[in-house]
Design an enzyme around this catalytic site. Structure first.
Site, short mmCIF file in Angstrom:
data_model
loop_
_atom_site.label_atom_id
_atom_site.label_comp_id
_atom_site.label_asym_id
_atom_site.label_seq_id
_atom_site.Cartn_x
_atom_site.Cartn_y
_atom_site.Cartn_z
N GLY A 1 0.76 -1.24 0.00
CA GLY A 1 0.00 0.00 0.00
C GLY A 1 0.80 1.30 0.00
O GLY A 1 0.37 2.29 -0.58
N GLU B 1 4.08 4.10 5.92
CA GLU B 1 2.83 3.34 5.82
C GLU B 1 1.79 4.12 5.01
O GLU B 1 1.84 5.35 4.96
CB GLU B 1 2.25 3.10 7.23
N ASP B 2 0.85 3.40 4.41
CA ASP B 2 -0.28 4.07 3.76
C ASP B 2 -1.30 4.52 4.80
O ASP B 2 -1.80 5.63 4.76
CB ASP B 2 -0.92 3.17 2.69
N ASP C 1 -4.14 1.82 11.24
CA ASP C 1 -5.51 1.52 11.66
C ASP C 1 -5.47 1.04 13.12
O ASP C 1 -5.41 1.87 14.02
CB ASP C 1 -6.03 0.45 10.68
N LYS D 1 -6.05 6.47 11.53
CA LYS D 1 -7.39 6.34 12.12
C LYS D 1 -7.24 6.31 13.64
O LYS D 1 -7.16 5.22 14.24
CB LYS D 1 -8.05 5.02 11.67
N PHE E 1 -13.70 2.88 5.75
CA PHE E 1 -12.77 2.18 4.87
C PHE E 1 -12.48 3.07 3.67
O PHE E 1 -13.38 3.66 3.08
CB PHE E 1 -13.38 0.86 4.41
N ASP F 1 -5.89 -0.45 -1.08
CA ASP F 1 -6.62 -1.40 -1.92
C ASP F 1 -7.89 -1.92 -1.28
O ASP F 1 -8.11 -1.80 -0.08
CB ASP F 1 -5.73 -2.60 -2.24
N ARG G 1 -5.72 0.42 -6.10
CA ARG G 1 -4.52 1.14 -5.65
C ARG G 1 -4.14 2.26 -6.60
O ARG G 1 -3.48 3.21 -6.23
CB ARG G 1 -3.32 0.18 -5.56
#
Ligand code: IMP
Length: 181
Positions: A48, A102-103, A106, A134, A156, A163, A169
């Protein structure tokens, strides 16, 4: 506002390419300033983060290196809670100032486990740069990112590297899930 459908879900554009570029620039400036006299090693979490990492690195003006790692903890829209190392780290991190890229952070499980791993490998310092965070989902306090492009609630999201079961992506913007059809 652009919308897109995938697997029975409607997603709507949430961050435009221009807004993303502003976030990336802001993260890059902070890193350039914090690491001005260092030579950081970016550890990019595949798959990601490759889009964010490519943009970020070109905005950072510090002498730096990049390497990649691949882990998997997600399938579809829910976490399995388990981290698997699919592509192991190729580079020696001992004594290095590492920035994990990181993308999205979470639950923080991925970062929590990666940090423990990099510490055990002898990294001198470890910080985390993420496009999205998040905060309401965070379960591991040591996984709070140091550099954040944008905060998001628990929805989400897809696009800009993120993705949905491997697809989406390539979208140039970040889309939020809107409804199930
Ligand atoms: P964590 O370990 O729970 O922090 O999850 C991190 C990983 O989960 C990210 O690198 C993504 O691959 C994936 N992920 C979490 N939330 C989303 C999302 O909203 N869209 C796409 N992938 C997500």
């Amino acid at each position: 506002m652009r919308t897109i459908e995938e697997q029975g879900h409607v997603f709507e554009e949430w961050l435009t390419p221009a807004e993303i570029a502003r976030d990336v620039e802001s993260v890059a400036q902070q890193i350039s300033s914090d690491y001005a006299d260092k030579e950081p090693l970016f550890v990019v979490v595949l798959n990601g983060a490759f889009v964010f990492a490519a943009d970020l690195m070109r905005r950072v003006n510090t002498r730096c290196e990049v390497t990649f790692i691949r882990v998997s903890s997600y399938w579809g829209m829910a976490t399995t809670g388990k981290l698997e190392f699919i592509v192991p780290l190729q580079q020696v991190v001992e004594g290095r100032d590492v920035i994990i890229v990181e993308d999205i952070v979470d639950t923080g499980l991925t970062i929590h486990q990666l940090k423990a791993y990099l510490r055990a490998e002898g990294a001198h310092s470890i910080r985390v740069a993420t496009m999205l965070f998040k905060p309401c989902k965070l379960e591991y306090s040591d996984a709070k990112p140091d550099y954040i492009g944008h905060e998001i609630s628990e929805e989400f999201v897809i696009g800009y590297g993120l993705d949905f079961d491997g697809f989406m992506r390539n979208l140039d913007a970040i889309y939020k899930v809107k409804e199930q059809k």
